[in-house]
Every structure is written in C-alpha cells, then in structure tokens.
Design a protein around this motif. Structure first.
Motif, PDB file in Angstrom:
ATOM      1  N   PHE A   1       0.791  -1.297  -0.150  1.00 26.43           N
ATOM      2  CA  PHE A   1      -0.468  -0.185   0.373  1.00 26.43           C
ATOM      3  C   PHE A   1       1.447   0.837  -0.423  1.00 26.43           C
ATOM      4  N   GLU A   2       0.846   2.015  -1.150  1.00 25.76           N
ATOM      5  CA  GLU A   2       1.935   3.339  -0.989  1.00 25.76           C
ATOM      6  C   GLU A   2       1.173   4.424  -0.917  1.00 25.76           C
ATOM      7  N   PHE A   3       1.260   5.261   0.643  1.00 23.36           N
ATOM      8  CA  PHE A   3       0.863   6.483   0.235  1.00 23.36           C
ATOM      9  C   PHE A   3       1.620   7.476   1.006  1.00 23.36           C
ATOM     10  N   ASP A   4       1.481   8.768   1.072  1.00 20.75           N
ATOM     11  CA  ASP A   4       2.184   9.752   2.103  1.00 20.75           C
ATOM     12  C   ASP A   4       2.131  10.143   3.080  1.00 20.75           C
ATOM     13  N   ALA A   5       3.204   9.746   4.600  1.00 22.63           N
ATOM     14  CA  ALA A   5       3.198  10.816   5.463  1.00 22.63           C
ATOM     15  C   ALA A   5       3.826  11.641   5.134  1.00 22.63           C
ATOM     16  N   ILE A   6       2.188  12.439   6.328  1.00 25.55           N
ATOM     17  CA  ILE A   6       2.619  13.801   6.777  1.00 25.55           C
ATOM     18  C   ILE A   6       3.325  14.345   7.901  1.00 25.55           C
ATOM     19  N   ALA A   7       3.777  15.512   8.649  1.00 21.46           N
ATOM     20  CA  ALA A   7       4.635  16.087   9.388  1.00 21.46           C
ATOM     21  C   ALA A   7       4.046  17.236   9.639  1.00 21.46           C
TER      22      ALA A   7
ATOM     23  N   GLU B   1       5.374   6.916   1.312  1.00 21.57           N
ATOM     24  CA  GLU B   1       5.595   5.363   2.096  1.00 21.57           C
ATOM     25  C   GLU B   1       5.534   3.983   1.586  1.00 21.57           C
ATOM     26  N   ILE B   2       5.111   3.064   2.726  1.00 20.93           N
ATOM     27  CA  ILE B   2       5.228   1.871   1.636  1.00 20.93           C
ATOM     28  C   ILE B   2       4.199   0.850   2.908  1.00 20.93           C
ATOM     29  N   ALA B   3       3.178   0.305   3.496  1.00 25.23           N
ATOM     30  CA  ALA B   3       3.124  -0.372   4.139  1.00 25.23           C
ATOM     31  C   ALA B   3       2.237  -1.624   3.561  1.00 25.23           C
ATOM     32  N   ARG B   4       2.872  -3.093   4.176  1.00 28.17           N
ATOM     33  CA  ARG B   4       2.451  -3.712   3.923  1.00 28.17           C
ATOM     34  C   ARG B   4       0.974  -4.627   4.071  1.00 28.17           C
ATOM     35  N   CYS B   5       0.210  -5.243   3.503  1.00 21.62           N
ATOM     36  CA  CYS B   5      -1.292  -5.789   4.403  1.00 21.62           C
ATOM     37  C   CYS B   5      -1.681  -6.704   3.646  1.00 21.62           C
ATOM     38  N   PHE B   6      -2.700  -7.302   4.376  1.00 22.73           N
ATOM     39  CA  PHE B   6      -3.510  -8.234   3.370  1.00 22.73           C
ATOM     40  C   PHE B   6      -4.888  -7.858   3.687  1.00 22.73           C
ATOM     41  N   THR B   7      -6.216  -8.899   2.870  1.00 30.20           N
ATOM     42  CA  THR B   7      -7.766  -7.831   3.012  1.00 30.20           C
ATOM     43  C   THR B   7      -8.336  -9.830   3.116  1.00 30.20           C
TER      44      THR B   7
ATOM     45  N   PRO C   1       4.584   6.735  34.539  1.00 28.70           N
ATOM     46  CA  PRO C   1       5.207   7.047  34.068  1.00 28.70           C
ATOM     47  C   PRO C   1       5.969   6.993  32.756  1.00 28.70           C
ATOM     48  N   GLN C   2       6.439   7.292  31.566  1.00 27.33           N
ATOM     49  CA  GLN C   2       6.590   6.502  30.812  1.00 27.33           C
ATOM     50  C   GLN C   2       7.880   5.883  30.687  1.00 27.33           C
ATOM     51  N   HIS C   3       7.705   4.807  30.120  1.00 27.81           N
ATOM     52  CA  HIS C   3       8.380   3.217  30.498  1.00 27.81           C
ATOM     53  C   HIS C   3       8.615   2.762  28.681  1.00 27.81           C
ATOM     54  N   LYS C   4       9.710   2.085  28.524  1.00 29.37           N
ATOM     55  CA  LYS C   4       9.688   1.484  27.510  1.00 29.37           C
ATOM     56  C   LYS C   4       9.050  -0.255  27.093  1.00 29.37           C
ATOM     57  N   VAL C   5       8.910  -0.102  26.175  1.00 30.13           N
ATOM     58  CA  VAL C   5       7.399  -0.994  26.058  1.00 30.13           C
ATOM     59  C   VAL C   5       8.485  -2.159  24.930  1.00 30.13           C
ATOM     60  N   LYS C   6       9.101  -3.344  24.443  1.00 24.25           N
ATOM     61  CA  LYS C   6       8.508  -3.827  23.075  1.00 24.25           C
ATOM     62  C   LYS C   6       7.445  -4.873  22.812  1.00 24.25           C
ATOM     63  N   VAL C   7       7.274  -4.719  22.205  1.00 25.07           N
ATOM     64  CA  VAL C   7       6.416  -4.740  21.315  1.00 25.07           C
ATOM     65  C   VAL C   7       6.440  -5.379  20.417  1.00 25.07           C
ATOM     66  N   PRO C   8       6.040  -7.260  19.893  1.00 21.09           N
ATOM     67  CA  PRO C   8       6.365  -8.091  18.206  1.00 21.09           C
ATOM     68  C   PRO C   8       5.126  -7.415  17.408  1.00 21.09           C
ATOM     69  N   SER C   9       5.512  -7.714  16.017  1.00 16.78           N
ATOM     70  CA  SER C   9       4.693  -7.530  14.973  1.00 16.78           C
ATOM     71  C   SER C   9       3.137  -7.882  15.059  1.00 16.78           C
ATOM     72  N   LEU C  10       2.380  -7.687  14.340  1.00 12.50           N
ATOM     73  CA  LEU C  10       0.817  -8.286  14.475  1.00 12.50           C
ATOM     74  C   LEU C  10       0.083  -6.492  12.955  1.00 12.50           C
ATOM     75  N   PHE C  11      -0.189  -7.312  13.562  1.00 13.11           N
ATOM     76  CA  PHE C  11      -1.323  -6.535  11.592  1.00 13.11           C
ATOM     77  C   PHE C  11      -3.080  -6.253  12.907  1.00 13.11           C
ATOM     78  N   MET C  12      -3.382  -5.123  12.077  1.00 14.62           N
ATOM     79  CA  MET C  12      -3.968  -4.134  12.825  1.00 14.62           C
ATOM     80  C   MET C  12      -4.653  -3.605  11.599  1.00 14.62           C
ATOM     81  N   GLY C  13      -6.278  -3.089  11.843  1.00 17.84           N
ATOM     82  CA  GLY C  13      -6.701  -2.671  11.094  1.00 17.84           C
ATOM     83  C   GLY C  13      -6.712  -1.653  10.472  1.00 17.84           C
ATOM     84  N   LYS C  14      -6.919  -1.427   8.922  1.00 20.69           N
ATOM     85  CA  LYS C  14      -6.519   0.406   8.601  1.00 20.69           C
ATOM     86  C   LYS C  14      -7.195   0.653   8.713  1.00 20.69           C
ATOM     87  N   TYR C  15      -7.930   0.155   8.786  1.00 21.12           N
ATOM     88  CA  TYR C  15      -9.694   2.135   9.571  1.00 21.12           C
ATOM     89  C   TYR C  15     -10.139   1.376  11.003  1.00 21.12           C
TER      90      TYR C  15
END
Length: 375
Positions: free
Chosen positions: A102-108, A121-127, A163-177
């Motif tokens: 999935f190709e898109f632009d990331a804005i700042a 940017e490019i992200a990978r996805c499944f439908t 308090p702010q703390h460090k978290v290690k997150v494994p890879s996952l899939f999340m809904g685009k919307y």
C-alpha cells in the motif's frame, strides 16, 4: 552476441561504486558480488545491490524477490519498486500471494499546523473477505521498541500517562481503518459465539462510516465471530500495541507532529492545541480514510471515534507490562479507550492520551479497530 565490456563479469573486481567506506576498496563484481552485497549488514549496501541484481536474468530476479522479505523496510520497499511494474508471472504471483503493498504519503506539520514534510511510504497488508461485499484491510505493523506515555514537558499531559516506560511490541496486523458499518453488518450475521449483536447500532448512518454505539463486549464478540469465520485470532489491540501503532515511530504529541488541524483529523476544532488556527466542528463522524494516515498506513488514529482496547483500566503505568501484552486487573468493568473522537478537543487525541469507560457503555463516539498476530 557482442560482449558488453562495461559489465562486470562473474569474478571481476570493481571499484567503490555506492558502497560505504573505504570508498576505493575493491569488491567482488558480477553475480557473486551482488550476492555478497545483498548479505551485507549495511542497509545502504543491500539497497545499492538490488538494481544490479536485475542485470543477471532469472537468478537476479529471484534475489530481488527474496529481498521482499528483508528485515529492513527500506530494502523491502526498494525491491517492491523494482518489481511492481514487471510482468513476469512469478513476480505477479509473489506480490499477490504474500502481502499486498500500500503506497501513501506520510505528512508532518509544525506547531502552526503547516505542512513541513511529505514523504512517500509503503506498508504491507492483506485483505479479508467478510462476505456481503465487505472487506477488511489489515496492515502489517513491524515490531519494535518505544517509549509509552508522555514526557513531563508535553502540553496537556495527564498524570495517568506516566511514568514513561520502554515497551517492546512484537509485530502484528491492525485494521487500516476503524471497523465500518458495512463490516459490522457482514460479521453481525455470522453465527453467535457468546452474545447477540445488533446489525445496525450506529447513530450516524453510512456503510463507510465507522460503527459506533457498540459496547466493549460487543466489540469482543465481533472479534470472536470474525476469528471463527477466518481461522485467524482477531482481537482488540492491547493499549501498548495501540499507542505503538499510533505513534508509528514518532515521539511528538501527534503522529503528524507538534499539533493537528481539522484538515488532518476529525475532532472538535473549536479549541486549539498549539499555535494552529481554530478549526471546524463537524458534529458527526466522517467516512474512514478521509484524512491522511500515519507512517504505518493507519487512518483515524487521532479523532473520529474513541477506540476500545483490550486492557483493564489502571490509573498510571506503575507495574505495566513491558512486552506489549494486555494488562488485566481484578476489576474488569473499566476498559481503556484511545484516540479521541469527533466530539472531543484536540488534546484528547494525543498519541499518549488515555481514557476509560464501563464495558457496557454505548455512545455515538465509541468504536474500535481489530488486531491479529502477525505469526
């Protein structure tokens, strides 16, 4: 056939090129040189080798296809750009059968809400086909480590973001919307797992509007029915997964930068957060995909609807897990919500902002998105 004298042969030595220092060092040329460079720990070296790989026919093409699985996102993207317009059957099958791109632009933006950068940017996805013409797009969120919560210097921060703390997150899939009303209706007719579902609960009607007026238990039931249909383990994201996915590598109050505007998200723009101009108050939800995504390709992580998370509510992060998992408590009737909504002010839409409510609450500014494990 006329030999190309400028092309490196199998065991030629070539000079420098795009490789890192020492710039004038000799490296192995030809196909063996390409393979060696593709195994190099330096990302820039692997990227530079990909274009050269295509000079070596089917073997070189296979190397570029393999690079789609490289640990580096930049290498994956380079391989994708080199392959996306090719017509070889094996290329098309590979791009179709693994994950879509999935190709898109990331804005700042700066504190005035003015755009200061726009990068491709490019992200990978499944439908997922839900039936009844409804489809669910799931974005691959690469694993990583981040600082969860807000720094003491962040404007409008709350005590419960510390308090702010460090978290290690494994890879996952999340809904685009956010889950839409069309998706909800498709799943609501599937066999019941635990509780019944109203197929049309929303206040604001529209197939491409996010579903709202759903309780935490109903969101969990949606995930259970979807899991039963697909064989994948769909669920609500943990609070840590949600914030990690929202930030998408940023450390600013919003994934857009120091502030947001009502041109970038749907919230109550009658108040401002930083130095941006006052915006509009739409007084309703907006169709999913109406505003720019973050760098992971996720939409509406700021505003539109509060999103149910799996976690129980805690008043702060003392004792919070550091592995991205769901944090449960003995009192489970208060659950976490994230992201802000169409009715709330911009400060409530910050990446670190935390909200909660009772599991049975059903209002027009609560919705959700789904997650599932990448493995």
């Amino acid at each position: 056939m006329v030999e190309n004298r400028d092309r490196a042969r199998e065991y030629d030595a070539v000079l420098g090129g795009q490789n890192p220092p020492p710039v004038d060092a000799a490296i192995l040329g030809g196909l063996q040189g390409v393979k060696k460079r593709l195994a190099n720990p330096e990302v820039e070296v692997r990227i530079a080798a990909l274009s050269d790989a295509l000079k070596y026919g089917e073997v070189g093409l296979d190397l570029v296809i393999q690079a789609l699985q490289d640990e580096s996102k930049q290498v994956q993207f380079t391989a994708y750009y080199l392959l996306k317009n090719r017509t070889e059957l094996k290329v098309e099958k590979h791009l179709d059968n693994v994950l879509s791109f999935f190709e898109f632009d990331a804005i700042a933006v700066n504190k005035f809400g003015k755009e200061i950068s726009r990068r491709p940017e490019i992200a990978r996805c499944f439908t997922e086909d839900l039936g009844n013409g409804a489809f669910l797009e799931m974005m691959l969120i690469p694993g990583g480590t981040f600082r969860m919560g807000s720094p003491e210097t962040e404007k409008k921060r709350k005590y419960n973001e510390s308090p702010q703390h460090k978290v290690k997150v494994p890879s996952l899939f999340m809904g685009k919307y956010l889950v839409t009303q069309a998706q909800w209706k498709a799943v609501a007719v599937l066999p019941q797992v635990n509780i019944s579902l109203n197929s049309d609960p929303s206040c604001f009607k529209g197939a491409n509007l996010p579903v709202e007026r759903v309780t935490w238990y109903e969101a969990v039931e949606f995930c259970a029915r979807l899991s039963q249909k697909t064989g994948r383990n769909y669920r609500l994201p943990s609070e840590a997964e949600w914030e990690y996915a929202c930030r998408a590598g940023t450390t600013t109050p919003f994934y857009f930068g120091q502030t947001i505007t009502t041109e970038l998200a749907n919230y109550n723009g009658e108040r401002t957060y930083a130095s941006e101009l006052q915006g509009t108050y739409r007084n309703k939800t907006t169709p999913v995909g109406s505003f720019p995504p973050n760098a992971f390709g996720l939409y509406d992580m700021h505003g539109n609807l509060w999103e149910w998370c799996a976690d129980s509510w805690y008043d702060n992060y003392r004792g919070a897990p550091s592995d991205g998992s769901v944090w449960e408590s003995d009192f489970s009737e208060l659950r976490v919500l994230r992201g802000g909504s169409w009715i709330h002010y911009p400060a409530d839409s910050r990446s670190a902002f935390r909200h909660c409510n009772f599991t049975a609450t059903m209002v027009s500014y609560f919705g959700f998105r789904v997650a599932c494990f990448a493995a």
